[in-house]
Design a protein around this motif. Structure first.
Motif, PDB file in Angstrom:
ATOM      1  N   ASP A 175      68.546 -59.139  51.009  1.00 29.22           N
ATOM      2  CA  ASP A 175      70.190 -59.006  50.950  1.00 29.22           C
ATOM      3  C   ASP A 175      69.783 -58.793  52.556  1.00 29.22           C
ATOM      4  O   ASP A 175      68.976 -58.015  53.276  1.00 29.22           O
ATOM      5  N   PRO A 176      70.492 -59.394  53.711  1.00 26.51           N
ATOM      6  CA  PRO A 176      70.688 -59.076  54.547  1.00 26.51           C
ATOM      7  C   PRO A 176      70.737 -57.465  55.632  1.00 26.51           C
ATOM      8  O   PRO A 176      70.219 -57.370  56.936  1.00 26.51           O
ATOM      9  N   SER A 177      71.682 -57.008  55.104  1.00 27.05           N
ATOM     10  CA  SER A 177      71.513 -55.229  55.171  1.00 27.05           C
ATOM     11  C   SER A 177      70.211 -54.939  54.580  1.00 27.05           C
ATOM     12  O   SER A 177      70.560 -53.844  55.365  1.00 27.05           O
ATOM     13  N   ALA A 178      69.397 -55.122  53.757  1.00 34.92           N
ATOM     14  CA  ALA A 178      68.417 -54.162  53.797  1.00 34.92           C
ATOM     15  C   ALA A 178      67.004 -53.940  54.917  1.00 34.92           C
ATOM     16  O   ALA A 178      67.011 -53.028  54.378  1.00 34.92           O
ATOM     17  N   GLU A 179      67.402 -54.352  55.925  1.00 33.50           N
ATOM     18  CA  GLU A 179      66.042 -54.333  56.313  1.00 33.50           C
ATOM     19  C   GLU A 179      66.802 -53.326  57.304  1.00 33.50           C
ATOM     20  O   GLU A 179      66.119 -52.314  57.579  1.00 33.50           O
ATOM     21  N   ASP A 180      67.942 -53.142  57.317  1.00 29.67           N
ATOM     22  CA  ASP A 180      68.724 -52.018  58.268  1.00 29.67           C
ATOM     23  C   ASP A 180      68.588 -50.853  57.586  1.00 29.67           C
ATOM     24  O   ASP A 180      68.203 -49.643  57.853  1.00 29.67           O
ATOM     25  N   ARG A 181      69.006 -50.830  55.875  1.00 27.13           N
ATOM     26  CA  ARG A 181      69.179 -49.951  55.548  1.00 27.13           C
ATOM     27  C   ARG A 181      67.542 -49.253  55.211  1.00 27.13           C
ATOM     28  O   ARG A 181      67.290 -48.476  55.281  1.00 27.13           O
ATOM     29  N   GLU A 195      66.499 -46.997  58.347  1.00 24.89           N
ATOM     30  CA  GLU A 195      66.911 -45.799  57.882  1.00 24.89           C
ATOM     31  C   GLU A 195      66.379 -44.920  56.736  1.00 24.89           C
ATOM     32  O   GLU A 195      66.308 -43.152  57.282  1.00 24.89           O
ATOM     33  N   ASN A 242      64.287 -57.058  48.655  1.00 23.73           N
ATOM     34  CA  ASN A 242      65.758 -57.443  48.496  1.00 23.73           C
ATOM     35  C   ASN A 242      65.819 -58.258  49.974  1.00 23.73           C
ATOM     36  O   ASN A 242      65.602 -57.752  50.987  1.00 23.73           O
ATOM     37  N   TYR A 299      65.086 -51.261  48.418  1.00 21.32           N
ATOM     38  CA  TYR A 299      65.540 -51.811  50.272  1.00 21.32           C
ATOM     39  C   TYR A 299      64.201 -52.590  50.681  1.00 21.32           C
ATOM     40  O   TYR A 299      65.062 -53.363  51.863  1.00 21.32           O
TER      41      TYR A 299
END
Length: 308
Positions: A38-44, A47, A36, A31
């Motif tokens: 993917d736009p959601s990878a940063e938030d993942r 976390e 990665n 992640y």
């Protein structure tokens, strides 16, 4: 409600420090935003990063295990206060909200507010500070085949995403089966190995053959006299015509089984072929045919609507 940090890292609540670190390394490889896109990878990743920091600090982990998501509102000397009767988290002063680790990318992962990626991962990163070898992602594509192509198998040239592939299709592939092309998936980073490409077989509907796994059903038209008297006729199969014996007195809907004439199976017995009888009458009978049918109607006592 925030996600459980153990769940975030995919470890049990009694996981060792080494297990937590290994889980973090694995997830970070996947992640980290340098790898990665993917736009959601940063938030993942944020976390994962937060969970790692909380669970790798023994004191912080102890507070988290005791007080859950309110752990950061508990003073570090809570055990002493509890022993003195202060009553746990209510004896402390809120810290002003949850601490987030690694809020930014680029320089935001170093220093006291974040983590030093190179120190943490060591040889997982190149000497220039970039992310180290990481395997490429597996990919999927649909491979459409006719029933005959699935039956025969063989070599086929495909073009997917502007790339050409030579594919060896096993004889007897079934709908939903995956054919693996090793190393033909997404490219790895930092000299990491490429992923695999999986071709998911989709067998197109056929005007004659109906598939059920490896079994094949085909309609078998017969004339009224063939159905009454019995006969031997040719029946089509995906591999060519075969002979089938129609027993005397066969009605529409009777299924005749030809063992092993269905789809091949490289790891076991082949499927069966079922010839389903359909009694077909002449729509424009000749004068002689009509005469014979009228004679049969006059002489026969057969009533298909009578209960038997």
């Amino acid at each position: 409600m925030a996600r459980d940090f153990y769940e975030v890292l995919g470890v049990s609540r009694d996981a060792s420090a080494d297990q937590i670190q290994q889980a973090f390394r694995t997830l970070a490889r996947k992640y980290h935003p340098d790898v990665n896109k993917d736009p959601s990878a940063e938030d993942r990743f944020k976390e994962i990063n937060e969970a790692y920091h909380v669970l790798t600090d023994p004191d912080t982990r102890k507070r988290y295990d005791r007080f859950g998501e309110d752990f950061d509102k508990v003073p570090e000397d809570w055990e002493e206060r509890v022993g003195a009767g202060a009553g746990g988290p209510r004896g402390g002063r809120p810290s002003g909200g949850r601490v987030r680790y690694g809020q930014g990318f680029g320089g935001g992962f170093g220093g006291a507010d974040g983590i030093n990626i190179e120190d943490l991962f060591g040889d997982m990163f190149s000497g220039s500070g970039g992310f180290g070898p990481s395997p490429g992602a597996d990919q999927e594509a649909v491979l459409e085949l006719t029933v005959e192509e699935a039956y025969r198998g063989g070599k086929r040239q495909l073009s997917i995403g502007g790339r050409d592939y030579g594919v060896n299709i096993p004889a007897g592939v079934v709908d939903g089966q995956r054919i693996r092309l090793a190393g033909e998936g997404g490219r790895g980073s930092g000299n990491g190995p490429a992923g695999d490409l999986y071709l998911v077989v989709h067998i197109r509907p056929h005007p004659r053959f109906r598939l059920d796994g490896r079994d094949v059903t085909v309609d078998l038209p017969v004339s009224p006299w063939e159905a009454v008297l019995g006969t031997t006729v040719a029946v089509p199969t995906p591999g060519g015509d075969a002979k089938v014996k129609v027993p005397p007195g066969s009605s529409t809907g009777r299924r005749l089984r030809l063992r092993g004439e269905g789809m091949p199976n490289p790891r076991g017995p082949a499927g069966d072929l079922y010839a389903e009888i359909k009694v077909v009458v002449p729509t424009t009978p000749t004068a002689r045919e009509r005469e014979l049918f009228e004679q049969l109607a006059a002489d026969s006592t057969f009533d298909p609507r009578r209960s038997r």
